[in-house]
Scaffold this active site. Structure first.
Site, PDB file in Angstrom:
ATOM      1  N   GLY A   1      37.976  26.513  96.718  1.00 42.05           N
ATOM      2  CA  GLY A   1      37.848  26.562  98.171  1.00 42.05           C
ATOM      3  C   GLY A   1      38.549  25.403  98.871  1.00 42.05           C
TER       4      GLY A   1
ATOM      5  N   ALA B   1      34.196  25.073  96.763  1.00 41.21           N
ATOM      6  CA  ALA B   1      32.886  25.536  97.219  1.00 41.21           C
ATOM      7  C   ALA B   1      31.790  24.875  96.392  1.00 41.21           C
ATOM      8  CB  ALA B   1      32.805  27.047  97.071  1.00 41.21           C
TER       9      ALA B   1
ATOM     10  N   GLU C   1      38.454  29.689  90.006  1.00 45.09           N
ATOM     11  CA  GLU C   1      37.435  30.737  90.219  1.00 45.09           C
ATOM     12  C   GLU C   1      37.335  31.721  89.063  1.00 45.09           C
ATOM     13  OE1 GLU C   1      39.410  29.527  92.495  1.00 45.09           O
ATOM     14  OE2 GLU C   1      38.454  29.449  94.462  1.00 45.09           O
TER      15      GLU C   1
ATOM     16  N   GLU D   1      42.006  26.350  99.204  1.00 39.66           N
ATOM     17  CA  GLU D   1      42.068  27.345 100.292  1.00 39.66           C
ATOM     18  C   GLU D   1      41.976  26.681 101.667  1.00 39.66           C
ATOM     19  OE1 GLU D   1      38.919  29.647  98.298  1.00 39.66           O
ATOM     20  OE2 GLU D   1      40.240  31.370  98.589  1.00 39.66           O
TER      21      GLU D   1
HETATM   22  C1  3H9 Z   1      35.170  28.274  95.037  1.00 38.15           C
HETATM   23  O1  3H9 Z   1      35.684  27.310  95.515  1.00 38.15           O
HETATM   24  C2  3H9 Z   1      35.065  29.610  95.714  1.00 38.15           C
HETATM   25  C3  3H9 Z   1      36.029  29.805  96.828  1.00 38.15           C
HETATM   26  O2  3H9 Z   1      37.202  30.440  96.386  1.00 38.15           O
HETATM   27  C4  3H9 Z   1      35.457  30.733  97.889  1.00 38.15           C
HETATM   28  C5  3H9 Z   1      34.305  30.259  98.661  1.00 38.15           C
HETATM   29  C6  3H9 Z   1      33.910  31.204  99.759  1.00 38.15           C
HETATM   30  N1  3H9 Z   1      29.983  22.561  93.226  1.00 38.15           N
HETATM   31  O3  3H9 Z   1      32.596  18.022  86.085  1.00 38.15           O
HETATM   32  P1  3H9 Z   1      31.920  16.759  86.407  1.00 38.15           P
HETATM   33  C7  3H9 Z   1      29.055  18.690  89.975  1.00 38.15           C
HETATM   34  S1  3H9 Z   1      34.414  28.221  93.517  1.00 38.15           S
HETATM   35  C8  3H9 Z   1      28.839  21.929  92.951  1.00 38.15           C
HETATM   36  O4  3H9 Z   1      31.070  16.140  85.370  1.00 38.15           O
HETATM   37  P2  3H9 Z   1      34.440  15.385  86.503  1.00 38.15           P
HETATM   38  C9  3H9 Z   1      28.781  18.861  88.495  1.00 38.15           C
HETATM   39  O5  3H9 Z   1      27.833  19.870  88.269  1.00 38.15           O
HETATM   40  C10 3H9 Z   1      34.497  26.511  93.062  1.00 38.15           C
HETATM   41  N2  3H9 Z   1      28.738  20.929  92.033  1.00 38.15           N
HETATM   42  O6  3H9 Z   1      32.951  15.653  86.956  1.00 38.15           O
HETATM   43  C11 3H9 Z   1      28.290  17.487  88.123  1.00 38.15           C
HETATM   44  O7  3H9 Z   1      26.955  17.398  88.529  1.00 38.15           O
HETATM   45  P3  3H9 Z   1      25.890  16.526  87.713  1.00 38.15           P
HETATM   46  C12 3H9 Z   1      35.806  26.188  92.501  1.00 38.15           C
HETATM   47  C13 3H9 Z   1      29.839  20.580  91.405  1.00 38.15           C
HETATM   48  O8  3H9 Z   1      34.842  14.192  87.249  1.00 38.15           O
HETATM   49  C14 3H9 Z   1      29.113  16.579  89.017  1.00 38.15           C
HETATM   50  O9  3H9 Z   1      29.585  17.397  90.084  1.00 38.15           O
HETATM   51  N3  3H9 Z   1      35.781  24.840  91.990  1.00 38.15           N
HETATM   52  C15 3H9 Z   1      31.061  21.206  91.634  1.00 38.15           C
HETATM   53  O10 3H9 Z   1      34.560  15.404  85.013  1.00 38.15           O
HETATM   54  C16 3H9 Z   1      30.294  15.958  88.315  1.00 38.15           C
HETATM   55  O11 3H9 Z   1      31.054  17.003  87.719  1.00 38.15           O
HETATM   56  C17 3H9 Z   1      35.503  24.562  90.715  1.00 38.15           C
HETATM   57  O12 3H9 Z   1      35.263  25.427  89.916  1.00 38.15           O
HETATM   58  C18 3H9 Z   1      31.112  22.241  92.590  1.00 38.15           C
HETATM   59  N4  3H9 Z   1      32.258  22.880  92.885  1.00 38.15           N
HETATM   60  O13 3H9 Z   1      35.268  16.627  87.003  1.00 38.15           O
HETATM   61  C19 3H9 Z   1      35.570  23.103  90.368  1.00 38.15           C
HETATM   62  N5  3H9 Z   1      31.993  20.646  90.828  1.00 38.15           N
HETATM   63  O14 3H9 Z   1      26.366  15.107  87.817  1.00 38.15           O
HETATM   64  C20 3H9 Z   1      34.523  22.767  89.397  1.00 38.15           C
HETATM   65  C21 3H9 Z   1      31.366  19.697  90.133  1.00 38.15           C
HETATM   66  O15 3H9 Z   1      24.605  16.812  88.375  1.00 38.15           O
HETATM   67  N6  3H9 Z   1      34.473  21.360  89.086  1.00 38.15           N
HETATM   68  N7  3H9 Z   1      30.068  19.630  90.467  1.00 38.15           N
HETATM   69  O16 3H9 Z   1      25.976  17.041  86.291  1.00 38.15           O
HETATM   70  C22 3H9 Z   1      35.308  20.769  88.220  1.00 38.15           C
HETATM   71  O17 3H9 Z   1      36.214  21.359  87.677  1.00 38.15           O
HETATM   72  C23 3H9 Z   1      35.038  19.328  87.883  1.00 38.15           C
HETATM   73  O18 3H9 Z   1      33.716  19.044  88.270  1.00 38.15           O
HETATM   74  C24 3H9 Z   1      35.976  18.323  88.588  1.00 38.15           C
HETATM   75  C25 3H9 Z   1      35.430  16.884  88.371  1.00 38.15           C
HETATM   76  C26 3H9 Z   1      37.360  18.422  87.955  1.00 38.15           C
HETATM   77  C27 3H9 Z   1      36.036  18.569  90.059  1.00 38.15           C
END
Ligand code: 3H9
Length: 693
Positions: free
Chosen positions: A102, A63, A125, A105
């Protein structure tokens, strides 16, 4: 803006490829595009099945967290997944990289899941103060069983393609996208049946659920998501799926507005902002670092060596005497053996890591090091000598870092003829465990040296935060003032165990007095003695009781007595009437009439002392952003993530209210409470601390 997806057809397969930088987050435009493309493939008689895939590195990060505070917009992810499930044709996820939250999911809403070798699946999450909210808590148990699903949801562990296969989460691991499409083409030719998880029951017993949740509940410190995850998986075992999905969706929505979830979202973005140094010239490249030298093989030096070896970098450890060097290398070997014994790492990993660390007694052994970190005794002259010597042996362009926690990095840099290559890398003990890394930028540190340190910090799994030079840098300067306030409160009438209880109930891992007992009262005592001559007589000195305890040999846990006494359990402090008497005696000598101090006063004086000091640090430009200070406290000082850090706590409480209290404390307790100008300014204007940042 580029389109969030690309559509193509491969024989009878309609392929939707996610192409939304930076992480294919499932924002509203992307959800709408997926729904529309799926509908088109459903309507196209030449298409037999829809497949979803990512960009090779990322399937999708889940998400879009940036949308969580701005209201829900249709189509919701749950609606898109329901559409895939209700369609006539099968849907297949080709998971080619990260599939988190998400996105996982979304894959569970498909009939089939194939992983490509780089697939990584996780439910993060819980780290955002929530449970999966688009079917994950109900559908994962249907594939992997309730207990395994619960463990994955609570731990946020990342599964590789092979692990996902072993748990039955994916149907197969295929070598690449072309192979996957060829495989699918053959399958659809044989008419691929629908195989929805919503039609399945959860197999297996649910008895193990409580046992799995127990350690997570203990560590959750009251955060509601952990209990909700247990409840959700229990419902997967006991409830029809439609009702359980409704419950999950509602629970997700409710938890998303909880203070804990807001705080953890704040930290998610704060950590990513902290990784960026605002004023580096655009395009500043990091210098390559392929090997590291460390001077000084004490506790810090060993921990730092392990941190790099853990990340795959070869390390040369330098210690003057052969005996001390051997002891350090033995110690490192034992530390890795202990990790193996505790099941943390495999034996061959321990062997590889130990093998990456070599030792020498000759500083010239660092001639080829790309980065040298000095971790010798904390004294300016000793450090300057080491840096002068390093200047003679290190190759041009090598980065020279000091691990000092208190000394002026500018003076250390000036001991070399290349101050532009020098900076501070302040690791926290134990350095191979603690996440925080303060990257201390000195007056003349070159931008690419700062960039290298920030990049390298992330590469070794740390949370790097860039700070400037001042006494204690950002973290210790704030923490020392917090600690001092705790001592003042005790002189005024509180008791150490009351102060510790207030802060641990609030969520700190340990109270300040328990921390002193753990660290050893001799540590602070020695520092205070060394700095006695330079003390400002106008600042309060509430450490008299601490000094007397240290002088009496009550050095803390290691002596079995400190602020507390320790009985059978050498780590559990018991309140001691002798200490209470000492505190009363000291207060009497100082003419302080002790009074009852309320829990609320203790909490606010501790917290606002952190915040006010943080305000000065911001005003002086020592830290770039208030949110950086939150990152420092949650990753280096045991501050609860569910509170988001001290500066976030102040903003949630209301800066104007915080400033009003600080002004009251200033009037009552003196100049160490002078409000920081930036707090006064923001309280008056109503702007956030990081306005514009
Ligand atoms: C969910 O899914 C809820 C569902 O169960 C239900 C829904 C109804 N959204 O970390 P990085 C941005 S909850 C928006 O440096 P990496 C981040 O802010 C979600 N933005 O890269 C950054 O922005 P900026 C569950 C996001 O390569 C840029 O992307 N998912 C999101 O080291 C680069 O990020 C998570 O919790 C996002 N979801 O690592 C995953 N994710 O350049 C969270 C990242 O402006 N994300 N951004 O600073 C991560 O764990 C890492 O970002 C990931 C990439 C491993 C994906």
């Amino acid at each position: 803006m580029t389109a969030p997806i690309e559509i193509s057809t491969h024989g009878a397969i309609g392929l939707i490829r996610f192409t939304r930088p930076p992480v294919n987050a499932l924002g509203v435009a992307m959800r709408a595009a997926i729904a529309e493309a799926h509908q088109a493939f459903e309507a196209d008689s030449r298409i037999a099945a829809t497949a979803l895939t990512g960009d090779g590195r990322l399937f999708s990060a889940g998400a879009d967290i940036t949308e969580f505070d701005s209201g829900r917009r249709s189509p919701l992810l749950t609606e898109v997944i329901a559409q895939l499930e209700q369609g006539r044709k099968p849907v297949i996820a080709l998971i080619d990289g990260i599939a988190f939250g998400g996105a996982f999911e979304l894959a569970l809403g498909c009939d089939y899941r194939y992983a490509l070798p780089g697939a990584r699946l996780s439910f993060p999450e819980i780290r955002l103060g929530n449970i999966p909210g688009a079917g994950g808590t109900q559908k994962l148990p249907r594939l992997a069983g309730g207990p395994a699903a619960l463990e994955l949801i609570l731990s946020a562990r990342v599964l590789s393609a092979e692990e996902a296969l072993a748990l039955g989460i994916v149907d197969a691991v295929l070598p690449d996208l072309n192979a996957a499409l060829a495989h699918l083409a053959a399958e659809v030719a044989d008419t691929l049946p629908r195989r929805r998880l919503i039609d399945r029951e959860v197999a297996g017993p649910q008895d193990a659920l409580d046992e799995i949740a127990a350690p997570f509940l203990r560590r959750a410190r009251g955060a509601p998501a952990t209990a909700a995850a247990l409840e959700a998986v229990r419902r997967a075992h006991t409830m029809p799926i439609a009702a359980a999905l409704d419950w999950e969706r509602e629970t997700f929505r409710r938890l998303n507005t909880s203070p804990e979830a807001r705080a953890q979202r704040h930290l998610f973005f704060a950590e990513r902002k902290a990784a960026k140094v605002a004023d580096l010239p655009p395009g500043t490249e990091a210098r390559p670092v392929d090997n590291v030298g460390i001077v000084g093989a004490g506790t810090m030096g060993r921990g730092i060596a392990m941190a790099f070896a853990d990340a795959g970098l070869p390390v040369t450890l330098v210690e003057q005497e052969a005996e001390r060097l051997d002891a350090a290398l033995d110690g490192i070997g034992r530390a890795y053996a202990q990790q193996v014994a505790r099941g943390r790492i495999a034996e061959d990993a321990a062997r590889a890591r130990t093998g990456r660390i070599s030792g020498t007694t000759d500083l010239a052994g660092l001639a080829q090091a790309d980065l040298v970190i000095e971790a010798v005794f904390e004294a300016m002259e000793v450090k300057r000598e080491v840096f002068a010597a390093l200047d003679r042996v290190a190759k041009p362009g090598a980065i020279l870092a000091t691990n000092t926690s208190t000394l002026d990095v500018n003076r250390i840099a000036d001991a070399t003829g290349r101050p532009e290559d020098v900076l501070g890398l302040h690791f926290f003990s134990p350095a191979n465990v603690m996440k925080l890394l303060e990257v201390v930028r000195a007056a003349r540190t070159a931008p690419d040296v700062v960039q290298t340190a920030m990049t390298l910090g992330r590469r070794i799994g740390k949370v790097p935060v860039c700070v400037g030079v001042c006494d204690g840098f950002a973290g210790n300067r704030m923490f020392i003032n917090f600690n001092r306030e705790a001592q003042i409160l005790v002189e005024e009438g509180a008791l150490p165990w009351q102060v510790d209880r207030v802060f641990t109930e609030w969520g700190l891992a340990m109270g300040p007095f328990a921390v002193m007992d753990l660290a050893g009262l001799d540590v602070g005592y020695r520092i205070r003695q060394a700095r006695a001559a330079g003390r400002d007589p106008a600042e309060p000195y509430p450490f008299t009781a601490a000094d007397r305890l240290a002088e009496a040999g009550r050095l803390g846990q290691k002596a079995g007595r400190g602020w507390y006494t320790y009985g059978e359990d050498p780590r559990k402090g018991i309140p001691d009437p002798e200490v209470e008497a000492l505190i009363a005696e000291v207060a009497g000598e100082k003419g302080i009439a002790r009074r009852a101090v309320s829990d609320e006063e203790i909490l606010h004086r501790g917290l606002w002392q952190l915040v006010n000091t943080g305000g000065y640090i911001l005003g002086e430009g020592i830290a770039q952003r208030a949110s950086d200070l939150d990152v420092i406290f949650t990753s280096g000082y045991g501050f609860p993530r569910t509170r988001g850090g001290p500066m976030h706590t102040a903003e949630v409480y209301g800066l104007a209210r915080v400033v009003a209290e600080i002004e009251r404390f200033h009037a009552a307790h003196g100049r160490h409470w002078r409000p920081a100008p930036i707090l006064l300014d923001r309280a008056a204007s109503g702007a956030p601390l990081d306005a514009g940042g």
